[in-house]
Motif scaffolding. Sequence first.
Motif, PDB file in Angstrom:
ATOM      1  N   ILE A 226       1.092  -1.313  -0.139  1.00 55.82           N
ATOM      2  CA  ILE A 226       0.103  -0.067   0.054  1.00 55.82           C
ATOM      3  C   ILE A 226       1.051   1.038   0.204  1.00 55.82           C
ATOM      4  CG2 ILE A 226      -1.836   1.297   1.371  1.00 55.82           C
ATOM      5  CD1 ILE A 226      -2.812  -1.396   2.333  1.00 55.82           C
ATOM      6  N   PRO A 227       0.659   2.311  -0.949  1.00 60.43           N
ATOM      7  CA  PRO A 227       1.431   3.299  -1.046  1.00 60.43           C
ATOM      8  C   PRO A 227       1.493   4.166   0.449  1.00 60.43           C
ATOM      9  CG  PRO A 227      -0.094   3.485  -2.824  1.00 60.43           C
ATOM     10  CD  PRO A 227      -0.212   2.155  -1.838  1.00 60.43           C
ATOM     11  N   THR A 228       2.473   4.610   0.755  1.00 58.37           N
ATOM     12  CA  THR A 228       2.796   5.608   1.931  1.00 58.37           C
ATOM     13  C   THR A 228       2.320   6.985   2.117  1.00 58.37           C
ATOM     14  OG1 THR A 228       5.274   6.043   1.468  1.00 58.37           O
ATOM     15  CG2 THR A 228       4.925   3.964   2.513  1.00 58.37           C
ATOM     16  N   GLU A 229       2.158   7.392   0.751  1.00 53.85           N
ATOM     17  CA  GLU A 229       1.763   8.744   0.851  1.00 53.85           C
ATOM     18  C   GLU A 229       0.530   9.012   1.607  1.00 53.85           C
ATOM     19  OE1 GLU A 229       0.790  10.012  -3.270  1.00 53.85           O
ATOM     20  OE2 GLU A 229       1.662   7.745  -3.748  1.00 53.85           O
ATOM     21  N   ALA A 230      -0.045  10.341   1.883  1.00 56.05           N
ATOM     22  CA  ALA A 230      -0.943  10.449   2.386  1.00 56.05           C
ATOM     23  C   ALA A 230      -2.446  10.192   1.730  1.00 56.05           C
ATOM     24  CB  ALA A 230      -1.067  12.105   3.099  1.00 56.05           C
ATOM     25  N   SER A 231      -2.355  10.826   0.668  1.00 58.84           N
ATOM     26  CA  SER A 231      -3.745  10.442  -0.043  1.00 58.84           C
ATOM     27  C   SER A 231      -3.033   9.977  -1.536  1.00 58.84           C
ATOM     28  CB  SER A 231      -4.445  11.910  -0.279  1.00 58.84           C
ATOM     29  OG  SER A 231      -4.927  12.491   1.016  1.00 58.84           O
ATOM     30  N   PRO A 232      -2.996   8.707  -1.785  1.00 58.10           N
ATOM     31  CA  PRO A 232      -2.680   8.200  -3.067  1.00 58.10           C
ATOM     32  C   PRO A 232      -3.742   8.268  -3.989  1.00 58.10           C
ATOM     33  CG  PRO A 232      -2.906   6.561  -1.433  1.00 58.10           C
ATOM     34  CD  PRO A 232      -2.791   7.555  -0.705  1.00 58.10           C
ATOM     35  N   SER A 233      -3.524   8.161  -5.135  1.00 56.66           N
ATOM     36  CA  SER A 233      -4.547   7.959  -6.337  1.00 56.66           C
ATOM     37  C   SER A 233      -5.037   6.682  -6.746  1.00 56.66           C
ATOM     38  CB  SER A 233      -4.229   8.930  -7.491  1.00 56.66           C
ATOM     39  OG  SER A 233      -4.001  10.269  -7.325  1.00 56.66           O
ATOM     40  N   VAL A 234      -6.109   6.384  -7.007  1.00 59.58           N
ATOM     41  CA  VAL A 234      -6.640   5.124  -7.606  1.00 59.58           C
ATOM     42  C   VAL A 234      -7.615   5.071  -8.380  1.00 59.58           C
ATOM     43  CG1 VAL A 234      -6.373   4.160  -4.984  1.00 59.58           C
ATOM     44  CG2 VAL A 234      -8.664   5.021  -5.831  1.00 59.58           C
ATOM     45  N   LEU A 235      -7.408   3.983  -9.275  1.00 60.67           N
ATOM     46  CA  LEU A 235      -8.537   3.960 -10.584  1.00 60.67           C
ATOM     47  C   LEU A 235      -9.520   2.741 -10.084  1.00 60.67           C
ATOM     48  CD1 LEU A 235      -9.356   4.414 -13.417  1.00 60.67           C
ATOM     49  CD2 LEU A 235      -7.453   2.555 -14.078  1.00 60.67           C
ATOM     50  N   VAL A 236     -10.659   3.188 -10.107  1.00 63.84           N
ATOM     51  CA  VAL A 236     -11.657   2.280  -9.670  1.00 63.84           C
ATOM     52  C   VAL A 236     -11.933   1.320 -10.994  1.00 63.84           C
ATOM     53  CG1 VAL A 236     -14.106   1.836  -8.802  1.00 63.84           C
ATOM     54  CG2 VAL A 236     -12.465   3.678  -7.662  1.00 63.84           C
ATOM     55  N   VAL A 237     -11.852  -0.087 -10.993  1.00 65.21           N
ATOM     56  CA  VAL A 237     -12.027  -0.860 -11.924  1.00 65.21           C
ATOM     57  C   VAL A 237     -13.371  -1.399 -12.085  1.00 65.21           C
ATOM     58  CG1 VAL A 237     -11.300  -2.904 -13.122  1.00 65.21           C
ATOM     59  CG2 VAL A 237      -9.438  -1.302 -11.854  1.00 65.21           C
ATOM     60  N   GLU A 238     -13.840  -2.143 -11.037  1.00 68.83           N
ATOM     61  CA  GLU A 238     -15.074  -2.652 -10.918  1.00 68.83           C
ATOM     62  C   GLU A 238     -15.516  -2.891  -9.677  1.00 68.83           C
ATOM     63  OE1 GLU A 238     -15.266  -6.158 -13.498  1.00 68.83           O
ATOM     64  OE2 GLU A 238     -14.064  -7.440 -11.943  1.00 68.83           O
ATOM     65  N   PHE A 371      -9.512   8.669  -8.344  1.00 73.20           N
ATOM     66  CA  PHE A 371      -9.833   9.385  -6.826  1.00 73.20           C
ATOM     67  C   PHE A 371      -8.860   9.560  -6.088  1.00 73.20           C
ATOM     68  CE2 PHE A 371     -13.704   7.474  -8.631  1.00 73.20           C
ATOM     69  CZ  PHE A 371     -14.709   8.581  -8.616  1.00 73.20           C
ATOM     70  N   ALA A 372      -8.832  10.480  -5.149  1.00 77.72           N
ATOM     71  CA  ALA A 372      -7.905  10.492  -4.153  1.00 77.72           C
ATOM     72  C   ALA A 372      -8.355   9.589  -3.123  1.00 77.72           C
ATOM     73  CB  ALA A 372      -7.688  11.900  -3.561  1.00 77.72           C
ATOM     74  N   VAL A 373      -7.567   8.737  -2.366  1.00 77.62           N
ATOM     75  CA  VAL A 373      -7.870   8.036  -1.487  1.00 77.62           C
ATOM     76  C   VAL A 373      -7.543   8.099   0.042  1.00 77.62           C
ATOM     77  CG1 VAL A 373      -6.489   6.161  -1.924  1.00 77.62           C
ATOM     78  CG2 VAL A 373      -8.414   5.462  -0.869  1.00 77.62           C
ATOM     79  N   GLU A 374      -8.310   8.177   0.922  1.00 77.36           N
ATOM     80  CA  GLU A 374      -7.753   8.273   2.441  1.00 77.36           C
ATOM     81  C   GLU A 374      -7.988   6.948   2.923  1.00 77.36           C
ATOM     82  OE1 GLU A 374      -9.026  10.412   6.713  1.00 77.36           O
ATOM     83  OE2 GLU A 374     -10.317  10.721   4.931  1.00 77.36           O
ATOM     84  N   ILE A 375      -6.685   6.016   3.306  1.00 75.99           N
ATOM     85  CA  ILE A 375      -6.763   4.941   3.925  1.00 75.99           C
ATOM     86  C   ILE A 375      -6.946   5.198   5.533  1.00 75.99           C
ATOM     87  CG2 ILE A 375      -5.068   2.758   4.138  1.00 75.99           C
ATOM     88  CD1 ILE A 375      -4.104   3.700   1.707  1.00 75.99           C
ATOM     89  N   LEU A 376      -8.141   4.552   5.921  1.00 73.24           N
ATOM     90  CA  LEU A 376      -8.322   4.742   7.275  1.00 73.24           C
ATOM     91  C   LEU A 376      -7.759   3.328   8.126  1.00 73.24           C
ATOM     92  CD1 LEU A 376     -12.039   5.501   7.224  1.00 73.24           C
ATOM     93  CD2 LEU A 376     -10.394   7.043   7.579  1.00 73.24           C
ATOM     94  N   LEU A 383      -9.595  -0.145   4.335  1.00 73.70           N
ATOM     95  CA  LEU A 383     -10.820   0.609   4.560  1.00 73.70           C
ATOM     96  C   LEU A 383     -10.641   2.091   4.150  1.00 73.70           C
ATOM     97  CD1 LEU A 383     -13.839   0.568   5.839  1.00 73.70           C
ATOM     98  CD2 LEU A 383     -12.931   1.440   7.896  1.00 73.70           C
ATOM     99  N   VAL A 384     -11.239   2.403   3.021  1.00 80.32           N
ATOM    100  CA  VAL A 384     -10.881   3.596   2.677  1.00 80.32           C
ATOM    101  C   VAL A 384     -12.101   4.641   2.350  1.00 80.32           C
ATOM    102  CG1 VAL A 384      -9.060   2.640   1.363  1.00 80.32           C
ATOM    103  CG2 VAL A 384     -11.180   3.088   0.022  1.00 80.32           C
ATOM    104  N   ILE A 385     -11.823   6.032   2.124  1.00 83.34           N
ATOM    105  CA  ILE A 385     -12.775   6.913   1.613  1.00 83.34           C
ATOM    106  C   ILE A 385     -12.134   7.323   0.295  1.00 83.34           C
ATOM    107  CG2 ILE A 385     -13.988   9.021   2.139  1.00 83.34           C
ATOM    108  CD1 ILE A 385     -13.303   8.700   4.972  1.00 83.34           C
ATOM    109  N   LEU A 386     -13.045   7.438  -0.709  1.00 77.84           N
ATOM    110  CA  LEU A 386     -12.568   8.115  -1.857  1.00 77.84           C
ATOM    111  C   LEU A 386     -13.202   9.604  -1.943  1.00 77.84           C
ATOM    112  CD1 LEU A 386     -14.226   5.261  -4.313  1.00 77.84           C
ATOM    113  CD2 LEU A 386     -11.614   5.511  -3.561  1.00 77.84           C
TER     114      LEU A 386
END
Length: 865
Positions: A226-238, A371-376, A383-386
């Motif tokens: 999992i990326p260490t950066e605060a808000s990594p970017s993700v592509l939602v596939v399905e 989206f930017a993602v916040e990893i909780l 567990l994330v917020i998009l």
Amino acid sequence: MDEVQNRIKEMLDKHSNGIWMSKLPHFYKELYKEELNQGIVQQCEHWPHICTVERPYSGGQDLLLYPAKRKQLLRSEPDPEKVPPSPLPAPKQASPLRGCPTVMPGDFKEKVSELLVKYSNGLWASALPKAFEDTYKVKFPEDALKNLALLSDVCTIDYISGNRKKAILYAKLPLPANKTLMDAGHAHGDYAFRSMIEEEYMQIEENAVESADTILENVTVPPLVIPTEASPSVLVVELSNTNEVVIRYVGKDYSAAQELMEDEMKDFYSRTPRITPVQTVHVGQLLAVHAEEDAWLRAQITSTEGNRIKVCYVDYGFSENVEKSKAYKLNPRFCSLSFQATKCKLAGLEALSDDPGLVKVVESLTCGKIFAVEILEKADIPLVILYDTSGEDDININATCLKAICDKSLEAHLQVDAMYTNVRVTNICSDGTLYCQVPCKGLNKLNDLLHKIEDYFHCKHMTSEYFVSLPFCGKICLFHCKGKWLRVEIMNVHSSRTLDVQFLDSGTVTSVKVSELREIPSRFLREMVSIPSQAIRCCLADVPQSVGMWTPDAVLWLRDSVLNCSDCSIKVTKVDETRGVNHVYLFTPKNFPDPHRSINRQITNADLWKHQKDVFLSALASDAGSPNSRGGHTIAASSSGENIRKSLVEVSKKPVVDHISAFSTEQLPPPVHLAKPGEHMDVYVPVACHPGYFVIQRWQEIHKLEVLMEEMILYYSVSEERRVAVEKDQVYAAKVENKWHRVLLKGILTNGLVSVYELDYGKHELVNIRKVQPLVDMFRKLPFQAVTAQLAGVKCNQWSEEASMVFRNHVEKKPLVALVQTVIESANPWDQKVVVYLVDTSLPDTDIWIHDYMSEYLVELSKIN
């Protein structure tokens, strides 16, 4: 013709090893289902912008066509002014020729042919004159390079990228029968040598492929980190449910690395034609699949049926049925990159993860988007917020999806010109915005459900499982107030103990302690989130524009008149769906329905709009209190404990104006306790300008400061707005980026801003004068934590920006050890100073003394200058 040329260019790009001209029509017909005119084939030799042409050395007439921008495999391009290196000794250079005879045409070609034999890797045409004159001591014909085609009978000409002025010349000699292939490479130029190398390389690849089965069984693909950066970017596939959303991380070590690997796969499998499709397959086997658009993708078999197999593309997350003829053994070299498709869980939607309506909404809003993602929580399925960050405001996608599945039939839709009675005004913002509750089906159902939850908690005896353990923005939970439970949505998390919430059904925004929130019991959750917010946003219609910004007197008059009155009435004059605001006439029970006695008319007739230049409100800006505002607080906002229970149901009758002298402004906290000269102390550096000026905090006191700031958030979110006559060099509380700080007021600007110094963090800020409030006695106990410091052991009259940056990178926002050299006391706590040595002890075996590092840096800098 343009279309034909583009097609030929596409074909050559796919066959980087070249295509025989005689085979070109066959490939063309196979790919494009059309015949290629033979006359056009003959013209290819004259299209340098489309292809590079080479003639083989075996004496045949057929030509090899390569892409125009073909990379040279065995030779990097040298400086055209220099003779390229040769395995044979280079001819000795002679002085420039003067008066030497010019070589005759017949002898010239013969000498060029002899010369090129010595350059087995080829000779740049631009370097030919000098090499020729140095070798034969005769002048090179002036026009010989203008038409290189005249030399085509004695050498092969390779035009680079189709450029007629940029060419490499190779010797053209028959291949001796008694020479080895390597000898032939030297004797016959770069082409034969390159062919030999390519043949050997392909053989090596082929051997590697043949043993791939046994090797691949022992290869382990590394897990995805999992990326260490605060808000990594993700592509939602399905997704099939919200607990297993397939995503791909976007970035250098993820999507970019995958694209590079797929380019290498394409090159490897297209350049190694002897590799054949798999013959035997089994579930779980890793493969390279020749997919659409000539792409090569990594895949894993999930099932087999005859000549077709079902594979999951491990870097994309979706599955497909493919013919076995498109599946090849995956070379181990392509197993070093982690599988890029992974899964995540959307926070706040877990209990409804399989709801068809929710899944459909999430799919429509997210699939195929970044989206930017916040990893909780970092887990196998995190567990994330998009967040959609494409607009001016960040949009919480999780919360948006949850609101989208509300039961629309339970919304209170106001109609223009309609009259509504038994209306309750639940909140009034500092800009005059109202929040109302109108009797409707949704409000009745909500009240019934909240009563059931009250009975459930009473019978079940609330346990720790209902405490909120993981607060996050957009989460909906419960708060107990005045003997009943209310719905709240978390708007801003200040810390693990303090956060801002909005009461969904009253519009009030306030700060509370996390410990006061409760989870919605699972048996009521689905029904609870289906009820839309019952707070209707309104504004008073036809209020004259001349009144300008609402004054404290006008706001308080309105609050005293209607807030929490349950039997008001409204008449709707306009519905502004864009802003989500209803324009209404508001009536108290005794004045309904006479428009001349409405609240609208009364408030404009009253003497409430006299603005005073030296006073202000500390409440929200004009849009605060709206569903999208974050971290703001309204006038009717309330806080934790008994204060919240009282202020939500009745209006405080405190006077609007409290003069600053009502507080003990003379009482200041004692200076922070510092170590004595020669002693050590643990510190944190929140601000560093340069070695001559930085700020330290006592490490042991930081926890106390965090608690104090949380209490300030809770206090000032509910305290009455006070008119404050601000003065320079006085201590106040100021709101900076949704947090309240203890500050020293340094200056008053003419544009409504004030300059303040944060007494606990050492930062200078500009804030709106409306965000400054008196600092009450309870927040004057803890010493101000920011101590100005200077680095000992190094001297410099003026620090350059470059040196200052080096210093900042080593100390700012880092815990360090300080060895005190000098303490400079002062009457004002904020003027206390200290001279210290700083030591970075983060490394296991080495302590870094910052002054030594800076001294060495200055020495090196002086050498450069």
